[in-house]
Design a protein around this motif. Sequence first.
Motif, PDB file in Angstrom:
ATOM      1  N   LYS A  20       0.801  -1.227   0.000  1.00 42.77           N
ATOM      2  CA  LYS A  20       0.000   0.000   0.000  1.00 42.77           C
ATOM      3  C   LYS A  20       0.835   1.278   0.000  1.00 42.77           C
ATOM      4  O   LYS A  20       0.577   2.173  -0.794  1.00 42.77           O
ATOM      5  CB  LYS A  20      -0.929   0.049   1.233  1.00 42.77           C
ATOM      6  CG  LYS A  20      -1.903  -1.094   1.338  1.00 42.77           C
ATOM      7  CD  LYS A  20      -2.868  -0.889   2.493  1.00 42.77           C
ATOM      8  CE  LYS A  20      -2.234  -0.768   3.859  1.00 42.77           C
ATOM      9  NZ  LYS A  20      -1.551  -1.976   4.364  1.00 42.77           N
ATOM     10  N   GLY A  39      -1.715   4.778   9.012  1.00 38.26           N
ATOM     11  CA  GLY A  39      -1.044   3.857   9.936  1.00 38.26           C
ATOM     12  C   GLY A  39       0.002   4.594  10.767  1.00 38.26           C
ATOM     13  O   GLY A  39       0.259   4.235  11.924  1.00 38.26           O
ATOM     14  N   ARG A  43       0.860   4.379  14.702  1.00 38.95           N
ATOM     15  CA  ARG A  43       2.241   4.081  15.106  1.00 38.95           C
ATOM     16  C   ARG A  43       2.767   5.159  16.067  1.00 38.95           C
ATOM     17  O   ARG A  43       3.482   4.859  17.026  1.00 38.95           O
ATOM     18  CB  ARG A  43       3.146   3.981  13.877  1.00 38.95           C
ATOM     19  CG  ARG A  43       2.957   2.677  13.104  1.00 38.95           C
ATOM     20  CD  ARG A  43       3.738   2.673  11.790  1.00 38.95           C
ATOM     21  NE  ARG A  43       3.503   1.445  11.063  1.00 38.95           N
ATOM     22  CZ  ARG A  43       4.246   0.323  11.199  1.00 38.95           C
ATOM     23  NH1 ARG A  43       5.295   0.321  11.989  1.00 38.95           N
ATOM     24  NH2 ARG A  43       3.945  -0.756  10.522  1.00 38.95           N
ATOM     25  N   ARG A  90       8.884   2.877  12.574  1.00 39.84           N
ATOM     26  CA  ARG A  90       8.963   1.728  11.641  1.00 39.84           C
ATOM     27  C   ARG A  90       9.542   0.493  12.295  1.00 39.84           C
ATOM     28  O   ARG A  90       9.633  -0.560  11.667  1.00 39.84           O
ATOM     29  CB  ARG A  90       9.807   2.092  10.407  1.00 39.84           C
ATOM     30  CG  ARG A  90       9.214   3.164   9.538  1.00 39.84           C
ATOM     31  CD  ARG A  90       7.974   2.714   8.789  1.00 39.84           C
ATOM     32  NE  ARG A  90       7.030   3.805   8.680  1.00 39.84           N
ATOM     33  CZ  ARG A  90       5.722   3.676   8.497  1.00 39.84           C
ATOM     34  NH1 ARG A  90       5.180   2.484   8.398  1.00 39.84           N
ATOM     35  NH2 ARG A  90       4.949   4.720   8.418  1.00 39.84           N
ATOM     36  N   SER A  99      -0.751  -1.884  16.158  1.00 42.31           N
ATOM     37  CA  SER A  99      -1.872  -2.788  15.968  1.00 42.31           C
ATOM     38  C   SER A  99      -2.662  -2.932  17.275  1.00 42.31           C
ATOM     39  O   SER A  99      -3.902  -2.935  17.273  1.00 42.31           O
ATOM     40  CB  SER A  99      -1.332  -4.141  15.490  1.00 42.31           C
ATOM     41  OG  SER A  99      -2.347  -5.088  15.436  1.00 42.31           O
ATOM     42  N   SER A 102      -4.532   0.319  18.167  1.00 42.63           N
ATOM     43  CA  SER A 102      -5.590   0.614  17.191  1.00 42.63           C
ATOM     44  C   SER A 102      -6.852  -0.214  17.443  1.00 42.63           C
ATOM     45  O   SER A 102      -7.902   0.062  16.878  1.00 42.63           O
ATOM     46  CB  SER A 102      -5.088   0.382  15.766  1.00 42.63           C
ATOM     47  OG  SER A 102      -5.011  -0.998  15.485  1.00 42.63           O
ATOM     48  N   GLN A 115      -8.160  12.312  10.753  1.00 41.37           N
ATOM     49  CA  GLN A 115      -8.051  11.728   9.405  1.00 41.37           C
ATOM     50  C   GLN A 115      -9.032  12.393   8.446  1.00 41.37           C
ATOM     51  O   GLN A 115      -8.712  12.663   7.287  1.00 41.37           O
ATOM     52  CB  GLN A 115      -8.325  10.220   9.461  1.00 41.37           C
ATOM     53  CG  GLN A 115      -7.269   9.450  10.241  1.00 41.37           C
ATOM     54  CD  GLN A 115      -7.667   8.000  10.437  1.00 41.37           C
ATOM     55  OE1 GLN A 115      -7.486   7.169   9.556  1.00 41.37           O
ATOM     56  NE2 GLN A 115      -8.230   7.682  11.586  1.00 41.37           N
ATOM     57  N   ARG A 129      -6.572   0.811   6.999  1.00 40.49           N
ATOM     58  CA  ARG A 129      -7.313  -0.441   7.142  1.00 40.49           C
ATOM     59  C   ARG A 129      -8.822  -0.225   7.008  1.00 40.49           C
ATOM     60  O   ARG A 129      -9.543  -1.128   6.626  1.00 40.49           O
ATOM     61  CB  ARG A 129      -7.052  -1.079   8.522  1.00 40.49           C
ATOM     62  CG  ARG A 129      -5.584  -1.366   8.836  1.00 40.49           C
ATOM     63  CD  ARG A 129      -5.053  -2.500   7.974  1.00 40.49           C
ATOM     64  NE  ARG A 129      -3.721  -2.931   8.381  1.00 40.49           N
ATOM     65  CZ  ARG A 129      -2.609  -2.241   8.204  1.00 40.49           C
ATOM     66  NH1 ARG A 129      -2.641  -1.068   7.621  1.00 40.49           N
ATOM     67  NH2 ARG A 129      -1.438  -2.749   8.596  1.00 40.49           N
ATOM     68  N   ILE A 131     -10.295   2.918   5.782  1.00 35.47           N
ATOM     69  CA  ILE A 131     -10.566   4.203   5.123  1.00 35.47           C
ATOM     70  C   ILE A 131     -11.868   4.111   4.309  1.00 35.47           C
ATOM     71  O   ILE A 131     -12.737   4.976   4.410  1.00 35.47           O
ATOM     72  CB  ILE A 131      -9.392   4.637   4.201  1.00 35.47           C
ATOM     73  CG1 ILE A 131      -8.066   4.590   4.958  1.00 35.47           C
ATOM     74  CG2 ILE A 131      -9.659   6.034   3.626  1.00 35.47           C
ATOM     75  CD1 ILE A 131      -7.989   5.455   6.170  1.00 35.47           C
ATOM     76  N   ASP A 184      -5.867  -7.185  13.531  1.00 38.10           N
ATOM     77  CA  ASP A 184      -6.494  -6.073  12.782  1.00 38.10           C
ATOM     78  C   ASP A 184      -7.822  -6.497  12.155  1.00 38.10           C
ATOM     79  O   ASP A 184      -8.729  -5.684  11.993  1.00 38.10           O
ATOM     80  CB  ASP A 184      -5.548  -5.565  11.679  1.00 38.10           C
ATOM     81  CG  ASP A 184      -4.290  -4.910  12.240  1.00 38.10           C
ATOM     82  OD1 ASP A 184      -4.265  -4.608  13.451  1.00 38.10           O
ATOM     83  OD2 ASP A 184      -3.326  -4.705  11.471  1.00 38.10           O
TER      84      ASP A 184
HETATM   85  O1   DC Z   1      -0.258   0.486   7.844  1.00 37.09           O
HETATM   86  P1   DC Z   1       0.608   0.209   9.030  1.00 37.09           P
HETATM   87  O2   DC Z   1       1.231  -1.165   9.011  1.00 37.09           O
HETATM   88  O3   DC Z   1       1.629   1.282   9.259  1.00 37.09           O
HETATM   89  O4   DC Z   1      -0.398   0.268  10.286  1.00 37.09           O
HETATM   90  C1   DC Z   1       0.020  -0.034  11.601  1.00 37.09           C
HETATM   91  C2   DC Z   1      -1.158  -0.530  12.413  1.00 37.09           C
HETATM   92  O5   DC Z   1      -2.100   0.534  12.573  1.00 37.09           O
HETATM   93  C3   DC Z   1      -1.956  -1.669  11.783  1.00 37.09           C
HETATM   94  O6   DC Z   1      -1.470  -2.936  12.197  1.00 37.09           O
HETATM   95  C4   DC Z   1      -3.375  -1.428  12.215  1.00 37.09           C
HETATM   96  C5   DC Z   1      -3.438   0.053  12.523  1.00 37.09           C
HETATM   97  N1   DC Z   1      -4.193   0.821  11.535  1.00 37.09           N
HETATM   98  C6   DC Z   1      -5.557   0.858  11.682  1.00 37.09           C
HETATM   99  O7   DC Z   1      -6.101   0.192  12.562  1.00 37.09           O
HETATM  100  N2   DC Z   1      -6.313   1.621  10.858  1.00 37.09           N
HETATM  101  C7   DC Z   1      -5.751   2.341   9.876  1.00 37.09           C
HETATM  102  N3   DC Z   1      -6.522   3.099   9.080  1.00 37.09           N
HETATM  103  C8   DC Z   1      -4.349   2.291   9.680  1.00 37.09           C
HETATM  104  C9   DC Z   1      -3.595   1.498  10.527  1.00 37.09           C
END
Ligand code: DC
Length: 234
Positions: A20, A39, A43, A90, A99, A102, A115, A129, A131, A184
């Motif tokens: 993505k 994300g 993070r 990262r 995760s 979230s 957002q 995840r 959007i 997730d």
């Molecule tokens: O896209 P990423 O791997 O950087 O996201 C890190 C964590 O953030 C992912 O495991 C779940 C959460 N996340 C979320 O729940 N909703 C989002 N819109 C983006 C990320």
Amino acid sequence: MAETKKGLIIAIDGPAGAGKSTVSRLLAQRLGYRYIDTGALYRAIGLLAWEQGVSPDDGERLAALCDAADITLSDTRVLLGDRDITEDIRRPEMSQMASQVSAQPQVRRALLGLQRRLGGTGAAILEGRDIGTIVFPDADLKIFLDASIEERGRRRYAELQQRGEAKVSLAQTLREMAERDRRDSERAHAPLRPAADAIRIDTTALTQADVVDSMAELVHAHASIERKKGKPSS
Ligand code: DC
């Protein structure tokens, strides 16, 4: 959506390692759109919780962290106040922390408005995840990117190696990715799933250039349909 919206809102969702971030960034460059990595917000909260000893299950304290956090996303950097946290967030531990935090409804609620403010003016690609399902259920175009777990694990491992995270093995990367996908997808609030009207692209056997080309075609097809309906597309 905001009345002053200019250009499309494009939602890109999918599991970790589906490609993505890279393709979203490239598509944004091609279209002259902003790239919004949602994300990175989760993070940043995971990093704050980690550093301040806040449990990733403590929704109330996490919500307070969200309210106090001053997060700035640019196309390439993530700032917390004036501290650049682009590299820190990262780390593999931060993937798991993000995760976990979230999954807390208080955190999701606290980050939702931000957002929507970031993307609502349009000409934006938001990657995450939820959007297409929750943040922008009326997005102009929704794309769900996926790939096999083996391919996603391999990509994430290569990325970690490139960043010098040599202590992580491929097997461990795969294990952690599967655990993160499960958390997730199975959480009660805004779980990872494709929106009913999302277009799915399996990137397993595709190059990044292929994926960006496919997505750009979808954008142009959307624009031409809107033109036929007599609506300005961007
Ligand atoms: O896209 P990423 O791997 O950087 O996201 C890190 C964590 O953030 C992912 O495991 C779940 C959460 N996340 C979320 O729940 N909703 C989002 N819109 C983006 C990320």
